[in-house]
Design a protein around this motif. Sequence first.
Motif, PDB file in Angstrom:
ATOM      1  N   ARG A  67     -85.501  66.566  54.782  1.00  0.00           N
ATOM      2  CA  ARG A  67     -86.690  66.434  53.936  1.00  0.00           C
ATOM      3  C   ARG A  67     -86.300  66.330  52.464  1.00  0.00           C
ATOM      4  O   ARG A  67     -86.965  65.638  51.688  1.00  0.00           O
ATOM      5  CB  ARG A  67     -87.629  67.611  54.172  1.00  0.00           C
ATOM      6  CG  ARG A  67     -88.139  67.679  55.598  1.00  0.00           C
ATOM      7  CD  ARG A  67     -89.128  68.811  55.788  1.00  0.00           C
ATOM      8  NE  ARG A  67     -89.471  68.960  57.203  1.00  0.00           N
ATOM      9  CZ  ARG A  67     -90.305  69.864  57.675  1.00  0.00           C
ATOM     10  NH1 ARG A  67     -90.903  70.712  56.828  1.00  0.00           N
ATOM     11  NH2 ARG A  67     -90.561  69.944  58.969  1.00  0.00           N
ATOM     12  N   LEU A  68     -85.208  66.997  52.089  1.00  0.00           N
ATOM     13  CA  LEU A  68     -84.745  66.905  50.708  1.00  0.00           C
ATOM     14  C   LEU A  68     -84.282  65.482  50.406  1.00  0.00           C
ATOM     15  O   LEU A  68     -84.569  64.936  49.335  1.00  0.00           O
ATOM     16  CB  LEU A  68     -83.602  67.896  50.480  1.00  0.00           C
ATOM     17  CG  LEU A  68     -83.065  67.991  49.048  1.00  0.00           C
ATOM     18  CD1 LEU A  68     -84.175  68.442  48.099  1.00  0.00           C
ATOM     19  CD2 LEU A  68     -81.887  68.960  48.979  1.00  0.00           C
ATOM     20  N   GLY A  69     -83.590  64.874  51.370  1.00  0.00           N
ATOM     21  CA  GLY A  69     -83.149  63.501  51.189  1.00  0.00           C
ATOM     22  C   GLY A  69     -84.320  62.541  51.079  1.00  0.00           C
ATOM     23  O   GLY A  69     -84.313  61.622  50.240  1.00  0.00           O
ATOM     24  N   LEU A  70     -85.334  62.745  51.912  1.00  0.00           N
ATOM     25  CA  LEU A  70     -86.532  61.893  51.840  1.00  0.00           C
ATOM     26  C   LEU A  70     -87.255  62.079  50.510  1.00  0.00           C
ATOM     27  O   LEU A  70     -87.737  61.107  49.912  1.00  0.00           O
ATOM     28  CB  LEU A  70     -87.479  62.212  53.001  1.00  0.00           C
ATOM     29  CG  LEU A  70     -87.003  61.856  54.414  1.00  0.00           C
ATOM     30  CD1 LEU A  70     -88.045  62.260  55.445  1.00  0.00           C
ATOM     31  CD2 LEU A  70     -86.700  60.360  54.523  1.00  0.00           C
ATOM     32  N   ALA A  71     -87.314  63.322  50.037  1.00  0.00           N
ATOM     33  CA  ALA A  71     -87.973  63.582  48.749  1.00  0.00           C
ATOM     34  C   ALA A  71     -87.226  62.907  47.605  1.00  0.00           C
ATOM     35  O   ALA A  71     -87.846  62.339  46.688  1.00  0.00           O
ATOM     36  CB  ALA A  71     -88.065  65.091  48.509  1.00  0.00           C
ATOM     37  N   ALA A  72     -85.877  62.942  47.643  1.00  0.00           N
ATOM     38  CA  ALA A  72     -85.077  62.292  46.598  1.00  0.00           C
ATOM     39  C   ALA A  72     -85.278  60.776  46.628  1.00  0.00           C
ATOM     40  O   ALA A  72     -85.404  60.129  45.576  1.00  0.00           O
ATOM     41  CB  ALA A  72     -83.606  62.643  46.778  1.00  0.00           C
ATOM     42  N   LEU A  73     -85.328  60.212  47.840  1.00  0.00           N
ATOM     43  CA  LEU A  73     -85.540  58.772  47.974  1.00  0.00           C
ATOM     44  C   LEU A  73     -86.931  58.386  47.472  1.00  0.00           C
ATOM     45  O   LEU A  73     -87.103  57.367  46.791  1.00  0.00           O
ATOM     46  CB  LEU A  73     -85.363  58.373  49.440  1.00  0.00           C
ATOM     47  CG  LEU A  73     -85.231  56.880  49.753  1.00  0.00           C
ATOM     48  CD1 LEU A  73     -84.031  56.286  49.016  1.00  0.00           C
ATOM     49  CD2 LEU A  73     -85.067  56.679  51.258  1.00  0.00           C
ATOM     50  N   PHE A  74     -87.911  59.224  47.793  1.00  0.00           N
ATOM     51  CA  PHE A  74     -89.276  58.984  47.325  1.00  0.00           C
ATOM     52  C   PHE A  74     -89.324  58.985  45.798  1.00  0.00           C
ATOM     53  O   PHE A  74     -89.921  58.084  45.178  1.00  0.00           O
ATOM     54  CB  PHE A  74     -90.200  60.058  47.889  1.00  0.00           C
ATOM     55  CG  PHE A  74     -91.579  60.088  47.282  1.00  0.00           C
ATOM     56  CD1 PHE A  74     -92.539  59.168  47.669  1.00  0.00           C
ATOM     57  CD2 PHE A  74     -91.908  61.022  46.308  1.00  0.00           C
ATOM     58  CE1 PHE A  74     -93.808  59.184  47.103  1.00  0.00           C
ATOM     59  CE2 PHE A  74     -93.168  61.055  45.739  1.00  0.00           C
ATOM     60  CZ  PHE A  74     -94.125  60.125  46.138  1.00  0.00           C
TER      61      PHE A  74
END
Length: 392
Positions: free
Chosen positions: A93-100
């Motif tokens: 989820r942290l990776g998705l948040a950074a990509l977002f």
Amino acid sequence: MSGAGFLLTVNFLIAQCFCMFFLAVSARSRNRVAARWFAGCFAVASLSTVFELLVAYVPPAKPWAILAFASMLGGMFMLRVGIGQLYGLKTSRLGLAALFAAFVTVDCFIYDLPRGTLQHALPYQTPFAVALGLSAFAAWRAREKTFVDRALVVLLAVTSAHFLLKAFAAVLAGSGNTAKDYLASQFALVSQSMGAVLIVAVGLMLLCVLVLEIVADEKVNAEIDPLSGLLNRRGFDNRVDALIAGPGPHSIVLCDLDHFKAVNDTHGHQGGDAAIRAFGEMLSAAAPKGALAARIGGEEFLMFLPRTGKEAALLFAHALRATRAVSPIPGLPAGIRVTSSFGVAEIGDREPFRFAMRRADDALYAAKNAGRDCVREAEPPAVVLEVVKRAN
């Protein structure tokens, strides 16, 4: 209101309906967390339609345009989290948040570029394609996939590709020079129409996956005896024919708890339930791979042993009898033992299953008449068939 504005309103209402559908499904689904993520996905993504309408009617346009982009993209990343929950996959989820955050930052930088150019359209549409591509890849990674799961993968992949195609379509068809011009463009009408179709398609496919799981769970629950944890008679009957058709020999073991009425009379129904529960746990733990174990009556149990001859079935029944005779039962006084009697029959070649059950039942009664807490082998099929012929 323009045609594109009307479609934005329709898309908003469709998304809200799907949000409510997923919340309703989450009350019954074993994947309730995934269903709630899907509900959140549609709720957040639907805000983009509100922000796009605000672009046209409430200046300044830039904050609303960026919020429209962010809400749509955020909903798509929430879809990826839900897909991970649905198929039991690890999700960063942290990776998705950074990509977002990175994609939203890019949108801020490209906002002032002419909207009818590839320099703006491609970086604008690519984040949506990436977000849905991640969901398609996650669904594809699922170990066990049904036809519906495969269809979901294809639909997500097609939807992902469609966003890349929209970038080129925006250049060819023209999407206006500014965010405010977008709603009045022909491209907006086509884009929102495609969006409505894809919203419905993805939503229905996700609902289909969840509803099919609910139906499968309800079917399993209808075939399981809640007290013993074993199959009930319906569950046993639904499965045994397919196993009998396989290579033999096959055997059945009919079991009955001794003096069960006395247990109920002395220790109450809670004591009787404890005895049934303990016997069910013993059968479940001892059952060989591929065997069927069922509670078919009050204190009567049945095991089907595929590819097992009568000698092995008799040894198995003797082991069960000995285990039950010496094992205490949780919920009953420590010194109380509830024994069991067994009738064993090997199913004859082309013998109807009901005839084998009759022989096993006769053997069980023989064990009861012999003093209980013992195992008896059934008469051969020929003997029973001859008796049936004479009776007719």
